[in-house]
Design an enzyme around this catalytic site. Structure first.
Site, PDB file in Angstrom:
ATOM      1  N   ARG A 235       0.666  -1.704  -0.231  1.00 22.53           N
ATOM      2  CA  ARG A 235       0.107  -0.187  -0.412  1.00 22.53           C
ATOM      3  C   ARG A 235       0.571   1.372   0.354  1.00 22.53           C
ATOM      4  O   ARG A 235       0.238   2.591  -0.743  1.00 22.53           O
ATOM      5  CB  ARG A 235      -0.194  -0.096   1.065  1.00 22.53           C
ATOM      6  CG  ARG A 235      -2.030  -0.552   1.585  1.00 22.53           C
ATOM      7  CD  ARG A 235      -2.974  -0.697   2.352  1.00 22.53           C
ATOM      8  NE  ARG A 235      -3.731  -1.708   2.235  1.00 22.53           N
ATOM      9  CZ  ARG A 235      -3.511  -2.495   3.862  1.00 22.53           C
ATOM     10  NH1 ARG A 235      -3.110  -3.163   4.791  1.00 22.53           N
ATOM     11  NH2 ARG A 235      -4.267  -3.632   3.885  1.00 22.53           N
TER      12      ARG A 235
ATOM     13  N   PHE B   9     -11.203  -5.768  -5.779  1.00 23.34           N
ATOM     14  CA  PHE B   9     -10.658  -6.408  -4.704  1.00 23.34           C
ATOM     15  C   PHE B   9     -10.512  -5.309  -3.473  1.00 23.34           C
ATOM     16  O   PHE B   9      -9.294  -5.959  -2.616  1.00 23.34           O
ATOM     17  CB  PHE B   9      -9.777  -8.193  -4.819  1.00 23.34           C
ATOM     18  CG  PHE B   9      -9.839  -8.967  -5.799  1.00 23.34           C
ATOM     19  CD1 PHE B   9     -11.168  -9.822  -5.519  1.00 23.34           C
ATOM     20  CD2 PHE B   9      -9.210  -8.979  -6.995  1.00 23.34           C
ATOM     21  CE1 PHE B   9     -11.518 -10.512  -7.081  1.00 23.34           C
ATOM     22  CE2 PHE B   9      -9.602  -9.382  -7.923  1.00 23.34           C
ATOM     23  CZ  PHE B   9     -10.470 -10.508  -8.413  1.00 23.34           C
TER      24      PHE B   9
ATOM     25  N   CYS C 134      -1.918 -14.839  -2.956  1.00 26.49           N
ATOM     26  CA  CYS C 134      -1.761 -14.514  -1.743  1.00 26.49           C
ATOM     27  C   CYS C 134      -2.088 -16.747  -0.912  1.00 26.49           C
ATOM     28  O   CYS C 134      -2.867 -16.447  -0.011  1.00 26.49           O
ATOM     29  CB  CYS C 134      -2.803 -14.502  -0.809  1.00 26.49           C
ATOM     30  SG  CYS C 134      -4.838 -14.773  -1.000  1.00 26.49           S
TER      31      CYS C 134
ATOM     32  N   ASP D  94      -5.786  -7.403  -5.732  1.00 30.82           N
ATOM     33  CA  ASP D  94      -5.551  -8.498  -4.302  1.00 30.82           C
ATOM     34  C   ASP D  94      -6.617  -9.748  -4.432  1.00 30.82           C
ATOM     35  O   ASP D  94      -7.406  -9.565  -3.522  1.00 30.82           O
ATOM     36  CB  ASP D  94      -5.391  -7.642  -3.838  1.00 30.82           C
ATOM     37  CG  ASP D  94      -4.639  -7.896  -2.227  1.00 30.82           C
ATOM     38  OD1 ASP D  94      -4.161  -9.300  -2.559  1.00 30.82           O
ATOM     39  OD2 ASP D  94      -4.715  -7.536  -1.311  1.00 30.82           O
TER      40      ASP D  94
ATOM     41  N   ASP E 212     -15.558  -4.672  -4.924  1.00 31.48           N
ATOM     42  CA  ASP E 212     -15.408  -5.970  -3.988  1.00 31.48           C
ATOM     43  C   ASP E 212     -17.076  -5.982  -3.871  1.00 31.48           C
ATOM     44  O   ASP E 212     -17.750  -6.038  -4.459  1.00 31.48           O
ATOM     45  CB  ASP E 212     -15.554  -5.708  -2.933  1.00 31.48           C
ATOM     46  CG  ASP E 212     -14.870  -6.625  -2.147  1.00 31.48           C
ATOM     47  OD1 ASP E 212     -13.556  -7.196  -1.961  1.00 31.48           O
ATOM     48  OD2 ASP E 212     -15.565  -7.778  -1.642  1.00 31.48           O
ATOM     49  N   SER E 213     -17.009  -7.548  -4.097  1.00 31.28           N
ATOM     50  CA  SER E 213     -17.855  -8.563  -4.276  1.00 31.28           C
ATOM     51  C   SER E 213     -19.398  -8.305  -2.895  1.00 31.28           C
ATOM     52  O   SER E 213     -20.134  -8.751  -2.735  1.00 31.28           O
ATOM     53  CB  SER E 213     -18.114  -9.834  -4.777  1.00 31.28           C
ATOM     54  OG  SER E 213     -17.418 -10.479  -4.005  1.00 31.28           O
TER      55      SER E 213
ATOM     56  N   ALA F 136     -15.427  -8.473  -9.453  1.00 28.34           N
ATOM     57  CA  ALA F 136     -14.362  -8.551 -10.747  1.00 28.34           C
ATOM     58  C   ALA F 136     -13.375  -8.338 -12.098  1.00 28.34           C
ATOM     59  O   ALA F 136     -13.402  -7.999 -12.508  1.00 28.34           O
ATOM     60  CB  ALA F 136     -12.547  -8.312  -9.477  1.00 28.34           C
TER      61      ALA F 136
HETATM   62  N1  SAH Z   1      -6.758  -5.737  -1.361  1.00 30.96           N
HETATM   63  C1  SAH Z   1      -7.391  -6.037   0.554  1.00 30.96           C
HETATM   64  C2  SAH Z   1      -7.779  -7.076   0.621  1.00 30.96           C
HETATM   65  C3  SAH Z   1      -8.380  -8.083  -0.346  1.00 30.96           C
HETATM   66  S1  SAH Z   1      -9.114  -9.710   0.354  1.00 30.96           S
HETATM   67  C4  SAH Z   1      -7.203  -5.284   1.541  1.00 30.96           C
HETATM   68  O1  SAH Z   1      -5.724  -4.474   1.274  1.00 30.96           O
HETATM   69  O2  SAH Z   1      -7.220  -5.228   2.698  1.00 30.96           O
HETATM   70  C5  SAH Z   1     -10.347 -10.079  -0.880  1.00 30.96           C
HETATM   71  C6  SAH Z   1     -11.481  -9.709  -1.709  1.00 30.96           C
HETATM   72  O3  SAH Z   1     -11.803  -9.908  -2.609  1.00 30.96           O
HETATM   73  C7  SAH Z   1     -12.680  -9.860  -0.347  1.00 30.96           C
HETATM   74  O4  SAH Z   1     -12.599  -8.737   0.156  1.00 30.96           O
HETATM   75  C8  SAH Z   1     -13.678 -10.566  -1.403  1.00 30.96           C
HETATM   76  O5  SAH Z   1     -14.998  -9.262  -0.431  1.00 30.96           O
HETATM   77  C9  SAH Z   1     -13.247  -9.994  -2.553  1.00 30.96           C
HETATM   78  N2  SAH Z   1     -14.035 -10.588  -3.495  1.00 30.96           N
HETATM   79  C10 SAH Z   1     -13.604 -12.220  -3.407  1.00 30.96           C
HETATM   80  N3  SAH Z   1     -13.904 -12.852  -4.985  1.00 30.96           N
HETATM   81  C11 SAH Z   1     -14.311 -11.382  -5.698  1.00 30.96           C
HETATM   82  C12 SAH Z   1     -14.991 -10.993  -6.497  1.00 30.96           C
HETATM   83  N4  SAH Z   1     -14.963 -12.243  -8.054  1.00 30.96           N
HETATM   84  N5  SAH Z   1     -14.515  -9.708  -7.509  1.00 30.96           N
HETATM   85  C13 SAH Z   1     -14.521  -9.050  -6.542  1.00 30.96           C
HETATM   86  N6  SAH Z   1     -14.445  -8.946  -5.020  1.00 30.96           N
HETATM   87  C14 SAH Z   1     -13.966 -10.531  -3.987  1.00 30.96           C
END
Ligand code: SAH
Length: 390
Positions: free
Chosen positions: A209, A225, A333, A293, A247-248, A276
């Site tokens: 970040r 995400f 991850c 992410d 985000d979903s 996404a």
């Molecule tokens: N970048 C964030 C952490 C991401 S964790 C940070 O720095 O805090 C992954 C995220 O992806 C979660 O919030 C989850 O709700 C979201 N997610 C999972 N599948 C998804 C999709 N298909 N489209 C969008 N978001 C999604």
């Protein structure tokens, strides 16, 4: 206490310091083979090698704690926890009061995670062995400076594999408020430890970040995400002119909205609830910076091949939507996907997207997520900062 005798010739990983002993390496178990507990490990000739925690229900039968002859008791855990604290004190920025204090194998405490959010700890006990020392660990954490409460959030797949039920609730002191206010590199975030994902906040992306903040000035940013909006807050903090977060999860976006407002960026932020993958494929604008992410797409080794398809899709469509000179921060991850394989997948995406791309930095876990040199599997987070030439 059990005595674990290894099969002849299977002592090498143990003497090299790897903390895991799989069932297949074990010749025999002396003592109660059904009960989890502290176990001493011997080679086939009955030479003492190490000491750890035994769980007959797990494929990883023993997780080693020490290669020295020493008692495994409250003092042992207190010492390890204080060593972990010293590492964070030596290396973390002052304007950060949220960090991972104990990172399992990386802090030589396999099966334990302890995240600090201001004056609260959130712990995950992943193994039957660590469960046995919960009281000692809680006592050691409670004895640290400025601790108001310790909350447990032990749940999820690893616990299932260990044959353990989920366990969530207050372990000591005060219950955490619905949102704990934390500071990270001078930015403020709300952390909802009960309803949030994992222990409440993705502490492992702190350095990436900060990297984004440095590169965001006057740029348009798409944060895919976005969870509770941390990358978006840093992007605005670094002077981005526009940031879209997608985000979903509705609760994640609600938290993101609050976090953006708390840092003074509420009016400028655009938050989208959606998939996404679909957004990246269908959107008709290009961005200066894109963050990818996603959650882990490969939970098991056998998922990796299928997961590479998902990572390739995301990176292909992100690269297609990147302005010339644009920056893509892309992450995996998944512990099972190596950095080499990840980079190959991203390379395949660049070829298909017909973009020429440089790796300008490899990104990964910050210092509060240390990786034991003897347990490279602990390096689960891999990231690449890529710049598209034209
Ligand atoms: N970048 C964030 C952490 C991401 S964790 C940070 O720095 O805090 C992954 C995220 O992806 C979660 O919030 C989850 O709700 C979201 N997610 C999972 N599948 C998804 C999709 N298909 N489209 C969008 N978001 C999604």
């Amino acid at each position: 206490m059990q005595r674990i005798i290894l099969k002849p010739g299977r002592e090498r990983p143990v003497t090299n310091g790897h903390p895991w002993i799989f069932s297949g390496a074990i010749e025999s178990v002396e003592g109660d083979p059904e009960a989890p507990g502290v176990a001493e490990v011997f080679d086939g000739k009955k030479n003492w090698l190490a000491c750890g925690l035994y769980n007959p229900k797990s494929q990883i039968r023993v997780r080693l704690l020490t290669w020295k002859k020493e008692p495994i008791d409250g003092h042992f855990f207190s010492r390890r926890i204080n060593q972990a604290l010293a590492l964070r004190r030596d290396h973390l920025a002052a304007k950060t009061n949220a960090y991972r204090l104990v990172n399992g194998e990386g802090d030589f405490l396999p099966g334990l995670i302890a995240d600090r959010y201001g004056n609260f700890f959130v712990c995950e006990f992943f193994t039957a062995g660590m469960e046995l020392f919960k009281d000692d660990i809680v006592a050691a954490l409670s004895a640290l400076e400025s601790v108001d409460g310790i909350f447990e959030k032990s749940e999820g797949r690893v616990r299932d594999e260990e044959g353990l039920e989920p366990s969530v609730g207050v372990l000591a002191g005060a219950a955490p408020p619905d949102s704990i206010v934390i500071e990270e590199n001078g930015f403020t975030f709300l952390v909802d430890v009960r309803r949030g994902q994992k222990t409440g906040f993705f502490l492992d992306q702190r350095d990436s970040r900060a990297f984004l903040a440095n590169a965001a000035r006057r740029r348009t940013v798409l944060n895919c995400f976005s969870y509770s909006g941390a990358f978006s807050v840093y992007a605005f903090g670094g002077g981005a002119k526009e940031v879209i977060s997608i985000d979903s999860s509705r609760p994640a976006l609600e938290l993101a909205e609050k976090n953006l407002a708390l840092n003074g960026f509420g009016a400028k932020a655009e938050l989208l609830k959606g998939d996404a993958f679909a957004y990246l494929k269908e959107c008709d604008t290009a961005f200066d910076v894109i963050v990818l992410d996603p959650p882990s797409l490969a939970h098991k080794r056998s998922d990796v091949t299928a997961a590479t398809g998902g990572y390739k899709f995301l990176n292909l469509h992100a690269l297609k939507h990147l302005e010339p000179g644009g920056l893509l921060l892309t992450f995996s991850c998944s512990q099972h996907l190596s950095i080499d394989l990840f980079q190959k997948v991203v390379f395949g995406a660049a070829v298909d997207a017909r973009r020429k791309v440089s790796v300008i930095k490899r990104l990964g876990q910050p210092i509060d997520h240390p990786v034991s040199l003897h347990h490279p599997e602990g390096e689960y987070l891999k990231g690449l900062a890529l710049r598209a030439v034209d």
